[in-house]
Motif scaffolding. Structure first.
Motif, PDB file in Angstrom:
ATOM      1  N   ASN A  61       0.826  -1.212   0.000  1.00  0.00           N
ATOM      2  CA  ASN A  61       0.000   0.000   0.000  1.00  0.00           C
ATOM      3  C   ASN A  61       0.863   1.266   0.000  1.00  0.00           C
ATOM      4  OD1 ASN A  61      -2.210  -1.665   0.143  1.00  0.00           O
ATOM      5  ND2 ASN A  61      -2.570  -1.367   2.331  1.00  0.00           N
ATOM      6  N   ALA A  62       1.937   1.242   0.800  1.00  0.00           N
ATOM      7  CA  ALA A  62       2.811   2.416   0.889  1.00  0.00           C
ATOM      8  C   ALA A  62       3.536   2.663  -0.430  1.00  0.00           C
ATOM      9  CB  ALA A  62       3.819   2.235   2.022  1.00  0.00           C
ATOM     10  N   PHE A  63       4.011   1.591  -1.066  1.00  0.00           N
ATOM     11  CA  PHE A  63       4.668   1.756  -2.374  1.00  0.00           C
ATOM     12  C   PHE A  63       3.671   2.288  -3.414  1.00  0.00           C
ATOM     13  CE2 PHE A  63       8.136  -1.392  -1.165  1.00  0.00           C
ATOM     14  CZ  PHE A  63       9.172  -0.475  -1.298  1.00  0.00           C
ATOM     15  N   CYS A  64       2.421   1.857  -3.333  1.00  0.00           N
ATOM     16  CA  CYS A  64       1.401   2.363  -4.265  1.00  0.00           C
ATOM     17  C   CYS A  64       1.160   3.851  -4.063  1.00  0.00           C
ATOM     18  CB  CYS A  64       0.088   1.587  -4.088  1.00  0.00           C
ATOM     19  SG  CYS A  64       0.073  -0.013  -4.906  1.00  0.00           S
ATOM     20  N   ARG A  65       1.165   4.287  -2.822  1.00  0.00           N
ATOM     21  CA  ARG A  65       1.004   5.716  -2.534  1.00  0.00           C
ATOM     22  C   ARG A  65       2.180   6.501  -3.137  1.00  0.00           C
ATOM     23  NH1 ARG A  65      -2.756   8.595  -1.542  1.00  0.00           N
ATOM     24  NH2 ARG A  65      -2.149   9.686   0.371  1.00  0.00           N
ATOM     25  N   ALA A  66       3.377   5.951  -2.978  1.00  0.00           N
ATOM     26  CA  ALA A  66       4.562   6.604  -3.559  1.00  0.00           C
ATOM     27  C   ALA A  66       4.462   6.647  -5.084  1.00  0.00           C
ATOM     28  CB  ALA A  66       5.830   5.863  -3.127  1.00  0.00           C
ATOM     29  N   ALA A  67       3.972   5.555  -5.680  1.00  0.00           N
ATOM     30  CA  ALA A  67       3.824   5.493  -7.137  1.00  0.00           C
ATOM     31  C   ALA A  67       2.832   6.550  -7.623  1.00  0.00           C
ATOM     32  CB  ALA A  67       3.368   4.103  -7.562  1.00  0.00           C
ATOM     33  N   SER A  68       1.741   6.704  -6.896  1.00  0.00           N
ATOM     34  CA  SER A  68       0.720   7.675  -7.279  1.00  0.00           C
ATOM     35  C   SER A  68       1.275   9.100  -7.278  1.00  0.00           C
ATOM     36  CB  SER A  68      -0.471   7.567  -6.311  1.00  0.00           C
ATOM     37  OG  SER A  68      -1.463   8.504  -6.645  1.00  0.00           O
ATOM     38  N   ILE A  69       2.057   9.418  -6.261  1.00  0.00           N
ATOM     39  CA  ILE A  69       2.666  10.753  -6.200  1.00  0.00           C
ATOM     40  C   ILE A  69       3.671  10.928  -7.325  1.00  0.00           C
ATOM     41  CG2 ILE A  69       4.119  12.300  -4.818  1.00  0.00           C
ATOM     42  CD1 ILE A  69       2.898  10.969  -2.314  1.00  0.00           C
ATOM     43  N   SER A  70       4.457   9.906  -7.590  1.00  0.00           N
ATOM     44  CA  SER A  70       5.447   9.979  -8.672  1.00  0.00           C
ATOM     45  C   SER A  70       4.771  10.250 -10.012  1.00  0.00           C
ATOM     46  CB  SER A  70       6.251   8.682  -8.746  1.00  0.00           C
ATOM     47  OG  SER A  70       7.010   8.475  -7.576  1.00  0.00           O
ATOM     48  N   MET A  71       3.621   9.643 -10.229  1.00  0.00           N
ATOM     49  CA  MET A  71       2.875   9.894 -11.466  1.00  0.00           C
ATOM     50  C   MET A  71       2.415  11.344 -11.532  1.00  0.00           C
ATOM     51  SD  MET A  71       2.830   7.255 -13.464  1.00  0.00           S
ATOM     52  CE  MET A  71       1.433   7.501 -14.560  1.00  0.00           C
ATOM     53  N   THR A  72       1.957  11.869 -10.420  1.00  0.00           N
ATOM     54  CA  THR A  72       1.529  13.280 -10.359  1.00  0.00           C
ATOM     55  C   THR A  72       2.682  14.213 -10.686  1.00  0.00           C
ATOM     56  OG1 THR A  72      -0.135  12.756  -8.682  1.00  0.00           O
ATOM     57  CG2 THR A  72       0.535  15.066  -8.871  1.00  0.00           C
ATOM     58  N   LEU A  73       3.880  13.834 -10.231  1.00  0.00           N
ATOM     59  CA  LEU A  73       5.078  14.659 -10.453  1.00  0.00           C
ATOM     60  C   LEU A  73       5.723  14.373 -11.813  1.00  0.00           C
ATOM     61  CD1 LEU A  73       6.668  14.308  -6.890  1.00  0.00           C
ATOM     62  CD2 LEU A  73       5.552  16.338  -7.834  1.00  0.00           C
ATOM     63  N   GLU A  74       5.087  13.520 -12.621  1.00  0.00           N
ATOM     64  CA  GLU A  74       5.613  13.146 -13.933  1.00  0.00           C
ATOM     65  C   GLU A  74       6.953  12.415 -13.844  1.00  0.00           C
ATOM     66  OE1 GLU A  74       4.157  13.453 -16.986  1.00  0.00           O
ATOM     67  OE2 GLU A  74       2.356  14.097 -15.928  1.00  0.00           O
ATOM     68  N   SER A  75       7.196  11.782 -12.708  1.00  0.00           N
ATOM     69  CA  SER A  75       8.411  10.967 -12.539  1.00  0.00           C
ATOM     70  C   SER A  75       8.027   9.515 -12.848  1.00  0.00           C
ATOM     71  CB  SER A  75       8.950  11.097 -11.111  1.00  0.00           C
ATOM     72  OG  SER A  75       9.294  12.429 -10.826  1.00  0.00           O
ATOM     73  N   LYS A  76       7.830   9.238 -14.119  1.00  0.00           N
ATOM     74  CA  LYS A  76       7.247   7.959 -14.501  1.00  0.00           C
ATOM     75  C   LYS A  76       8.167   6.766 -14.225  1.00  0.00           C
ATOM     76  CE  LYS A  76       3.838   9.579 -17.809  1.00  0.00           C
ATOM     77  NZ  LYS A  76       3.241   9.402 -19.147  1.00  0.00           N
ATOM     78  N   HIS A  77       9.467   6.965 -14.416  1.00  0.00           N
ATOM     79  CA  HIS A  77      10.384   5.858 -14.142  1.00  0.00           C
ATOM     80  C   HIS A  77      10.313   5.468 -12.665  1.00  0.00           C
ATOM     81  CE1 HIS A  77      13.872   3.233 -14.542  1.00  0.00           C
ATOM     82  NE2 HIS A  77      14.331   3.779 -13.426  1.00  0.00           N
ATOM     83  N   GLU A  78      10.292   6.468 -11.779  1.00  0.00           N
ATOM     84  CA  GLU A  78      10.197   6.183 -10.350  1.00  0.00           C
ATOM     85  C   GLU A  78       8.846   5.558 -10.014  1.00  0.00           C
ATOM     86  OE1 GLU A  78      10.913   8.349  -6.013  1.00  0.00           O
ATOM     87  OE2 GLU A  78      11.166   9.494  -7.862  1.00  0.00           O
TER      88      GLU A  78
END
Length: 292
Positions: A61-78
């Motif tokens: 769940n925590a990694f998914c939250r991090a992934a969601s923020i990364s997408m918002t920041l356009e950091s797609k690789h992360e």
């Protein structure tokens, strides 16, 4: 363990605070992006703490939250990396969520042209269907997708490994024509490669067995064709076994068939797949009119 979980929970609380403070007009005006990056890092830290505490659902769940923020920041690789990490955590507790996360990562890698990475994760999904959920149709589908991507990148060896899985499960599901075609294609490819040439024998052997599952005539044609394509096949134990099996089927002699298989097994141990296919062929000796 409890200490790791407590630290993880505190990181989650801190991350939520950071994320909340980044929102709204004033949040975006005063370091909103930086606060989102900080929140992402805190979620990742929490996820790793949860992993150490073996709290796999929470880590995912925590990694998914991090992934969601990364997408918002356009950091797609992360984001893709976080989705993969989430998927690896969910594999231990929730296979459907694991598949969903890996599919998110695949979409990102495909969009960025990272086809080899995408193929790797198609294999991960295939393995979940293969070993955990036992849904062979979906395992086949994902191995085929991986093979297509590998072929597009000229990674023939990696593509063929996936296709051999497709052939194996297709034969198990009695789609023998598909299995034959794959085994023959992979064998032909192996013959042209000095490092893989020896493996062609095994692929031609399995193709011939699949032909025997279809009908005797198919197998007889294969036994004429394969040695012409790969001369070493004619001197193999596998080829000699196939000749004995064909003769036993022609004579409707189950004892001769069984004896030939026993003799082969005493030298080259049969695996589960071969045992299954050989038993199917044996049963068809008396029941399948095409083999009479």
């Amino acid at each position: 363990m409890a200490d790791h979980e407590a630290k993880a929970n505190q990181c989650m609380i801190d991350a939520e605070k950071k994320l909340k403070s980044s929102q709204g007009f004033f949040g975006s005006m005063f370091g909103g992006v930086q606060k989102q990056e900080d929140a992402c890092e805190l979620y990742q830290r929490a996820a790793n703490m949860f992993k150490m505490a073996k709290k796999w659902q929470e880590a995912g769940n925590a990694f998914c939250r991090a992934a969601s923020i990364s997408m918002t920041l356009e950091s797609k690789h992360e984001a893709a990396t976080n989705y993969v990490d989430a998927g690896n955590c969910y594999k231990k507790v929730d296979h459907e969520k694991a598949i969903s996360c890996l599919q998110e990562a695949i979409e990102i890698y495909t969009d960025k042209g990272k086809f080899t990475m995408a193929a790797k994760h198609y294999i991960s999904i295939a393995e979940i269907y293969e070993n955990e959920l036992i849904e062979l149709d979906k395992a086949i589908e994902n191995y085929e997708k991986a093979a297509d991507l590998y072929r597009g990148e000229d990674s023939t060896s990696s593509a063929n490994k996936c296709l051999l899985k497709v052939a194996m499960y297709s034969a198990q599901q009695m789609n023998y024509a598909k299995a034959c075609q794959i085994y023959e294609d992979v064998a032909s490819s192996a013959v042209e490669n000095s490092l893989l040439k020896y493996s062609a024998k095994d692929h031609y052997f399995k193709a011939a067995l699949c032909h025997l599952c279809i009908d005797l005539q198919n197998a007889q044609i294969a036994l004429q064709k394969y040695p012409e394509t790969f001369s070493a096949f004619a001197d193999s134990r596998e080829y000699k076994l196939l000749q004995k099996l064909v003769a036993a089927i022609e004579d409707q002699n189950e004892d001769a068939y069984t004896e030939a298989v026993k003799e082969f097994d005493s030298i080259t141990r049969l695996d589960q797949w071969l045992t299954t296919i050989l038993l199917r062929i044996k049963k068809s000796i008396s029941s399948d009119p095409d083999l009479r």
